[in-house]
Design a protein around this motif. Sequence first.
Motif, mmCIF file in Angstrom:
data_model
loop_
_atom_site.group_PDB
_atom_site.id
_atom_site.type_symbol
_atom_site.label_atom_id
_atom_site.label_comp_id
_atom_site.label_asym_id
_atom_site.label_seq_id
_atom_site.Cartn_x
_atom_site.Cartn_y
_atom_site.Cartn_z
ATOM 1 N N ALA A 55 0.734 -1.456 -0.166
ATOM 2 C CA ALA A 55 0.226 -0.051 0.030
ATOM 3 C C ALA A 55 0.836 1.183 0.002
ATOM 4 O O ALA A 55 2.005 1.370 0.617
ATOM 5 C CB ALA A 55 -0.944 0.008 1.230
ATOM 6 N N TYR A 56 0.470 2.187 -0.731
ATOM 7 C CA TYR A 56 1.220 3.673 -0.597
ATOM 8 C C TYR A 56 -0.136 4.721 -1.018
ATOM 9 O O TYR A 56 -1.126 4.191 -1.395
ATOM 10 C CB TYR A 56 2.343 3.696 -1.808
ATOM 11 C CG TYR A 56 1.969 3.033 -3.049
ATOM 12 C CD1 TYR A 56 1.177 4.229 -4.056
ATOM 13 C CD2 TYR A 56 1.752 2.040 -3.729
ATOM 14 C CE1 TYR A 56 0.793 3.671 -5.287
ATOM 15 C CE2 TYR A 56 1.671 1.421 -4.730
ATOM 16 C CZ TYR A 56 0.908 2.332 -5.578
ATOM 17 O OH TYR A 56 0.668 1.982 -7.017
ATOM 18 N N PRO A 57 0.247 6.229 -0.807
ATOM 19 C CA PRO A 57 -0.793 6.888 -1.030
ATOM 20 C C PRO A 57 -1.239 7.073 -2.409
ATOM 21 O O PRO A 57 -0.680 6.856 -3.572
ATOM 22 C CB PRO A 57 0.058 8.165 -0.574
ATOM 23 C CG PRO A 57 1.121 8.041 0.225
ATOM 24 C CD PRO A 57 1.299 6.448 -0.291
ATOM 25 N N ARG A 69 -5.307 -7.976 1.818
ATOM 26 C CA ARG A 69 -6.075 -8.063 2.834
ATOM 27 C C ARG A 69 -5.344 -7.662 4.324
ATOM 28 O O ARG A 69 -6.159 -7.218 5.162
ATOM 29 C CB ARG A 69 -6.659 -9.423 2.979
ATOM 30 C CG ARG A 69 -5.692 -10.453 3.426
ATOM 31 C CD ARG A 69 -6.094 -11.973 3.533
ATOM 32 N NE ARG A 69 -5.263 -12.814 3.696
ATOM 33 C CZ ARG A 69 -4.870 -13.400 4.816
ATOM 34 N NH1 ARG A 69 -5.115 -12.908 5.841
ATOM 35 N NH2 ARG A 69 -3.955 -14.552 4.792
ATOM 36 N N ALA A 70 -3.967 -7.625 4.169
ATOM 37 C CA ALA A 70 -3.410 -7.261 5.352
ATOM 38 C C ALA A 70 -3.247 -5.728 5.502
ATOM 39 O O ALA A 70 -2.947 -5.162 6.536
ATOM 40 C CB ALA A 70 -1.923 -7.907 5.463
ATOM 41 N N ALA A 71 -3.559 -4.889 4.304
ATOM 42 C CA ALA A 71 -3.376 -3.794 4.516
ATOM 43 C C ALA A 71 -4.731 -3.032 4.798
ATOM 44 O O ALA A 71 -5.888 -3.693 4.813
ATOM 45 C CB ALA A 71 -2.870 -2.917 2.940
ATOM 46 N N ASP A 72 -4.883 -1.819 5.126
ATOM 47 C CA ASP A 72 -5.820 -1.049 5.486
ATOM 48 C C ASP A 72 -6.213 -0.214 4.284
ATOM 49 O O ASP A 72 -5.676 -0.120 3.269
ATOM 50 C CB ASP A 72 -5.722 -0.045 6.495
ATOM 51 C CG ASP A 72 -5.450 -0.456 7.967
ATOM 52 O OD1 ASP A 72 -5.885 -1.551 8.155
ATOM 53 O OD2 ASP A 72 -4.727 0.121 8.705
ATOM 54 N N PRO A 73 -7.716 -0.149 4.164
ATOM 55 C CA PRO A 73 -8.311 0.589 2.879
ATOM 56 C C PRO A 73 -7.913 2.069 3.035
ATOM 57 O O PRO A 73 -7.582 2.754 3.996
ATOM 58 C CB PRO A 73 -9.769 0.332 3.210
ATOM 59 C CG PRO A 73 -10.033 -0.119 4.506
ATOM 60 C CD PRO A 73 -8.924 -0.456 5.142
ATOM 61 N N ALA A 74 -7.892 2.443 1.644
ATOM 62 C CA ALA A 74 -7.843 4.195 1.734
ATOM 63 C C ALA A 74 -9.013 4.919 2.068
ATOM 64 O O ALA A 74 -10.060 4.721 1.097
ATOM 65 C CB ALA A 74 -7.411 4.356 0.287
ATOM 66 N N PRO A 75 -9.085 5.643 2.967
ATOM 67 C CA PRO A 75 -10.165 6.556 3.018
ATOM 68 C C PRO A 75 -10.799 7.313 1.880
ATOM 69 O O PRO A 75 -9.843 8.022 1.247
ATOM 70 C CB PRO A 75 -9.631 7.645 4.216
ATOM 71 C CG PRO A 75 -8.625 6.922 4.771
ATOM 72 C CD PRO A 75 -7.720 6.137 3.578
ATOM 73 N N THR A 262 5.875 -1.095 -5.104
ATOM 74 C CA THR A 262 5.742 0.281 -4.661
ATOM 75 C C THR A 262 6.616 1.351 -5.042
ATOM 76 O O THR A 262 7.567 1.001 -5.580
ATOM 77 C CB THR A 262 5.612 0.080 -3.016
ATOM 78 O OG1 THR A 262 7.213 -0.176 -2.765
ATOM 79 C CG2 THR A 262 4.827 -0.734 -2.588
ATOM 80 N N PRO A 263 6.170 2.776 -5.016
ATOM 81 C CA PRO A 263 6.789 3.909 -5.231
ATOM 82 C C PRO A 263 8.327 3.775 -4.719
ATOM 83 O O PRO A 263 8.380 3.388 -3.493
ATOM 84 C CB PRO A 263 6.292 5.058 -5.181
ATOM 85 C CG PRO A 263 4.778 4.676 -5.067
ATOM 86 C CD PRO A 263 4.733 3.215 -4.629
#
Length: 271
Positions: A55-57, A69-75, A262-263
Amino acid sequence: MPVKRVAAVLVALVTLAACTSGSGEDTGDSAAPPKPGKVRLPPRNAGFDYQIGGAYPPPSGVRVIARDRAADPAPGLYNICYVNAFQAQPDARDDWPADLLLRDKKGAVVMDGDWDEALLDIGTPAKRKRIAVRINQWVDNCAAKGYDAVEPDNYDSYTRSRGLLTADDAMSFIKLLSSHAHARGLAVAQKNTVELVGLRSRTGLDFAVAEECGAYDECGAYAEAFDDRVVVIEYTDRGLEKARSGFGDRLSIVRRDVQVSTPGDDGYVRE
């Protein structure tokens, strides 16, 4: 994960024919269709990013995002939760009971050689239910985190099973997952497996996540089956060009590197 192309088109067609003929018997895998309005579908033709490798911005303009699934969703975005539902990842193989790993006649575990993943044995109703219990715990976690949808990967693993699994096995299993996900308020993606798009009414699948449909001239089949609710990942410039030229104003399309890095990583690509 990036789509695997195998020399099993004939096998897929044969198993598909078998599953459509059907015997009418109760396989123990019945799943009620979702109630209208229970889930929220992804927007059509939206900015999309595929972040299952980390995950990244979210880049500017992105409205739909897929993460592991281990990451949080992006608001504030439409979030798809990636779950490896049909195969065991290399570092998780020992977490599965030995009898739930697909084995050949000699007892050797059947592997997806491209990704060093063991296939899960979805060949009987009893085993499908046991595997679904584990996968659905992950689905519950996706829902608890606030995801909007789930992406069960490797729906096409039966094409790599050396004839030990069928398309009907795959559809029966994914029905268990889709019924559970819908009850948790999650939409469910069909991942690849273009040969089964015409049977989505049997599986409860809501939209498609299609890798390289531009490169393989498959975007039209997904678009028709899922009313343009398709997110597309291409891994080559040519694939991106073809996807955009035919469906750039209809589908959600992104180009990523095969490792979905990822970047900052040397191989990172996103267009």
